[in-house]
Scaffold this motif. Structure first.
Motif, PDB file in Angstrom:
ATOM      1  N   ASN A  39      10.348 -15.437 -14.728  1.00 18.64           N
ATOM      2  CA  ASN A  39      11.189 -16.068 -15.757  1.00 18.64           C
ATOM      3  C   ASN A  39      10.747 -17.491 -16.090  1.00 18.64           C
ATOM      4  O   ASN A  39      11.568 -18.373 -16.303  1.00 18.64           O
ATOM      5  CB  ASN A  39      12.674 -16.044 -15.344  1.00 18.64           C
ATOM      6  CG  ASN A  39      13.148 -14.631 -15.087  1.00 18.64           C
ATOM      7  OD1 ASN A  39      12.746 -13.704 -15.791  1.00 18.64           O
ATOM      8  ND2 ASN A  39      13.981 -14.447 -14.088  1.00 18.64           N
TER       9      ASN A  39
ATOM     10  N   MET B 261       5.198 -24.269 -21.101  1.00 17.34           N
ATOM     11  CA  MET B 261       6.107 -23.396 -20.344  1.00 17.34           C
ATOM     12  C   MET B 261       5.856 -23.548 -18.844  1.00 17.34           C
ATOM     13  O   MET B 261       6.797 -23.606 -18.051  1.00 17.34           O
ATOM     14  CB  MET B 261       5.901 -21.936 -20.766  1.00 17.34           C
ATOM     15  CG  MET B 261       6.428 -21.608 -22.148  1.00 17.34           C
ATOM     16  SD  MET B 261       6.042 -19.889 -22.583  1.00 17.34           S
ATOM     17  CE  MET B 261       6.791 -19.791 -24.216  1.00 17.34           C
TER      18      MET B 261
ATOM     19  N   ARG C 177      12.040 -29.237 -22.357  1.00 16.47           N
ATOM     20  CA  ARG C 177      11.344 -28.099 -21.775  1.00 16.47           C
ATOM     21  C   ARG C 177      11.078 -27.067 -22.883  1.00 16.47           C
ATOM     22  O   ARG C 177      11.648 -27.139 -23.971  1.00 16.47           O
ATOM     23  CB  ARG C 177      12.139 -27.451 -20.649  1.00 16.47           C
ATOM     24  CG  ARG C 177      13.558 -27.029 -21.013  1.00 16.47           C
ATOM     25  CD  ARG C 177      14.311 -26.481 -19.797  1.00 16.47           C
ATOM     26  NE  ARG C 177      13.696 -25.253 -19.294  1.00 16.47           N
ATOM     27  CZ  ARG C 177      13.232 -25.105 -18.054  1.00 16.47           C
ATOM     28  NH1 ARG C 177      13.320 -26.079 -17.192  1.00 16.47           N
ATOM     29  NH2 ARG C 177      12.676 -23.964 -17.669  1.00 16.47           N
TER      30      ARG C 177
ATOM     31  N   SER D 126       7.341 -26.638 -17.673  1.00 14.70           N
ATOM     32  CA  SER D 126       8.813 -26.574 -17.652  1.00 14.70           C
ATOM     33  C   SER D 126       9.330 -25.813 -16.442  1.00 14.70           C
ATOM     34  O   SER D 126      10.447 -26.053 -15.982  1.00 14.70           O
ATOM     35  CB  SER D 126       9.324 -25.899 -18.931  1.00 14.70           C
ATOM     36  OG  SER D 126       8.830 -26.562 -20.067  1.00 14.70           O
TER      37      SER D 126
ATOM     38  N   ASP E 185      10.682 -22.721 -23.152  1.00 13.10           N
ATOM     39  CA  ASP E 185      10.782 -21.445 -22.425  1.00 13.10           C
ATOM     40  C   ASP E 185      10.434 -20.225 -23.272  1.00 13.10           C
ATOM     41  O   ASP E 185       9.877 -19.255 -22.755  1.00 13.10           O
ATOM     42  CB  ASP E 185      12.217 -21.264 -21.914  1.00 13.10           C
ATOM     43  CG  ASP E 185      12.676 -22.445 -21.091  1.00 13.10           C
ATOM     44  OD1 ASP E 185      12.295 -22.535 -19.910  1.00 13.10           O
ATOM     45  OD2 ASP E 185      13.396 -23.313 -21.635  1.00 13.10           O
TER      46      ASP E 185
ATOM     47  N   ASP F 233      13.380 -20.479 -15.292  1.00 12.85           N
ATOM     48  CA  ASP F 233      14.760 -20.646 -15.753  1.00 12.85           C
ATOM     49  C   ASP F 233      15.561 -21.358 -14.663  1.00 12.85           C
ATOM     50  O   ASP F 233      15.707 -20.833 -13.550  1.00 12.85           O
ATOM     51  CB  ASP F 233      15.351 -19.254 -16.019  1.00 12.85           C
ATOM     52  CG  ASP F 233      16.821 -19.325 -16.435  1.00 12.85           C
ATOM     53  OD1 ASP F 233      17.374 -20.439 -16.504  1.00 12.85           O
ATOM     54  OD2 ASP F 233      17.387 -18.251 -16.697  1.00 12.85           O
TER      55      ASP F 233
ATOM     56  N   GLY G  66       8.462 -18.019 -18.732  1.00 11.94           N
ATOM     57  CA  GLY G  66       8.444 -18.077 -20.194  1.00 11.94           C
ATOM     58  C   GLY G  66       8.394 -16.706 -20.823  1.00 11.94           C
ATOM     59  O   GLY G  66       8.115 -15.704 -20.147  1.00 11.94           O
TER      60      GLY G  66
ATOM     61  N   ARG H  79      17.827 -23.497 -21.766  1.00 13.15           N
ATOM     62  CA  ARG H  79      16.464 -23.077 -22.092  1.00 13.15           C
ATOM     63  C   ARG H  79      16.177 -23.493 -23.537  1.00 13.15           C
ATOM     64  O   ARG H  79      17.089 -23.684 -24.335  1.00 13.15           O
ATOM     65  CB  ARG H  79      16.308 -21.559 -21.927  1.00 13.15           C
ATOM     66  CG  ARG H  79      16.705 -21.101 -20.519  1.00 13.15           C
ATOM     67  CD  ARG H  79      16.091 -19.788 -20.128  1.00 13.15           C
ATOM     68  NE  ARG H  79      14.846 -19.996 -19.448  1.00 13.15           N
ATOM     69  CZ  ARG H  79      13.956 -19.028 -19.173  1.00 13.15           C
ATOM     70  NH1 ARG H  79      14.190 -17.786 -19.547  1.00 13.15           N
ATOM     71  NH2 ARG H  79      12.841 -19.286 -18.539  1.00 13.15           N
TER      72      ARG H  79
END
Ligand SMILES: NC(=O)c1ccc[n+]([C@@H]2O[C@H](COP(=O)([O-])OP(=O)(O)OC[C@H]3O[C@@H](n4cnc5c(N)ncnc54)[C@H](O)[C@@H]3O)[C@@H](O)[C@H]2O)c1
Length: 312
Positions: free
Chosen positions: A160, A132, A83, A135, A85, A138, A162, A7
């Motif tokens: 999950n 985010m 990415r 991306s 996060d 997670d 961001g 992350r």
């Protein structure tokens, strides 16, 4: 495995103090961290320290109140780490012109104070949230198998994706005299956090605020050294139920939790991390101080070196 492996995070004002503590914490738990700060020397040192401990960190020098820096930091994190996060919005550096009531504060100081305390939080989120979303969640998150009753039906919403954590303060909850800009700015940070939580919750992005009590940073330490009187600092500490002031790591631990997958159902909250300072009845604090002050008649505090705002 670290809880933030694969992350990436942006920490504004991450060169020193609380921000540096957050950058160290997130990197130690596996995140790739972009520190964005106006202080190149301190930022370089913090990045070096994180890398020496096996973490991944980069520095971008810039003023987060500028739109070009807000967009640049998001582009930078996306191109370096692939990415984005986590966004920790922590930068602040107030000068003497920030002190005063509405009558005392000059319009230019009000504007620049609001730009830094509130405008940066808007700008950071404006450009970070789309990154985010792009991306996605997670990559290492594996939902726990459900065993209990009451499971929701249908597919679960995305989670999950961001985390945004805005650095507020106990000064956003309780007011100190002649501190219009800081107190109004930190209160606004809390309102803005709630609004963003509503707006970005459906995207799987949580937005919370942390409200620290007195945290002794490098800068705070220098201030107390200038005071040169341990009795004054001890008086300050006595106002905390845990009988100590905080350290950057205390705040970084709270930020780490709010950024974790364990905190995915927590949003729009203000986590006060102040050793219990703000839960006390104020009258008792003043009365309880009396004996200590009488026993230490020569004590000095930061107000004695012109660092307090509230001579009344
Ligand atoms: N230290 C405390 O007791 C305390 C208590 C409550 C809240 N806070 C909040 O925590 C945050 C961090 O405070 P701190 O005490 O660690 O401060 P600090 O001065 O130790 O560190 C602040 C960092 O932000 C950077 N910075 C300042 N203006 C910037 C800008 N425009 N763009 C980019 N970087 C900038 C500085 O260079 C520095 O590295 C602030 O939002 C502050 O209001 C601090």
């Amino acid at each position: 495995m670290g809880r933030f492996d694969d992350r990436s995070a942006i920490v504004t004002g991450g060169a020193l103090g609380i921000g540096a503590g957050c950058a160290r914490r997130l990197a130690a738990d596996g995140a790739s961290v972009l520190i964005v700060d106006i202080n190149e020397e301190a930022g370089t040192n913090t990045v070096r320290e994180i890398r020496a401990s096996g973490g991944n960190a980069e520095l971008m020098v810039g003023n987060v109140a500028e739109t070009a820096i807000a967009t640049g930091m998001v582009d930078n994190a996306m191109s370096r780490f692939g990415r984005l996060d986590l966004l920790i919005q922590n930068a602040y550096g107030g000068g003497a012109d920030n002190i005063g009531s509405a009558v005392e504060v000059k319009p230019a100081a009000w504007q620049s104070g609001m730009d830094l305390l509130v405008g940066t939080l808007y700008l950071g989120a404006k450009y970070a949230v789309p990154a985010m979303e792009e991306s996605g969640p997670d990559p290492n998150y594996i939902p726990a198998p459900w065993t209990g009753a009451g499971r929701r039906h249908g597919s679960p919403p995305t989670r999950n994706v961001g985390r945004i954590v805005n650095m507020a303060s106990v000064h956003g909850i309780l007011q100190a005299p002649r501190s219009l800009i800081y107190e109004a700015g930190k209160a606004a940070a809390i309102g803005l956090t709630r609004q963003m939580a509503i707006d970005f919750g459906p995207l799987g992005i949580t937005v919370n605020a942390v409200a620290p009590g007195h945290i002794v940073t490098e800068r705070g330490n220098a201030m107390w050294n200038e005071v040169g009187n341990d009795a004054g600092f001890r008086l300050f500490e006595l106002h905390y139920p845990v009988r100590r002031t905080g350290e950057p790591e205390d705040i970084a631990n709270a930020v780490g939790f709010l950024c974790s997958n364990e905190a995915s159902f927590i949003t729009g909250q203000v986590l006060t991390v102040d050793g219990g300072m703000t839960i006390q009845l104020q009258e008792n604090i003043v009365m309880d101080s009396k004996d200590y002050i009488v026993a230490n008649p020569d004590l000095r505090t930061h107000f004695d070196v012109g660092r307090g705002s509230s001579r009344f």
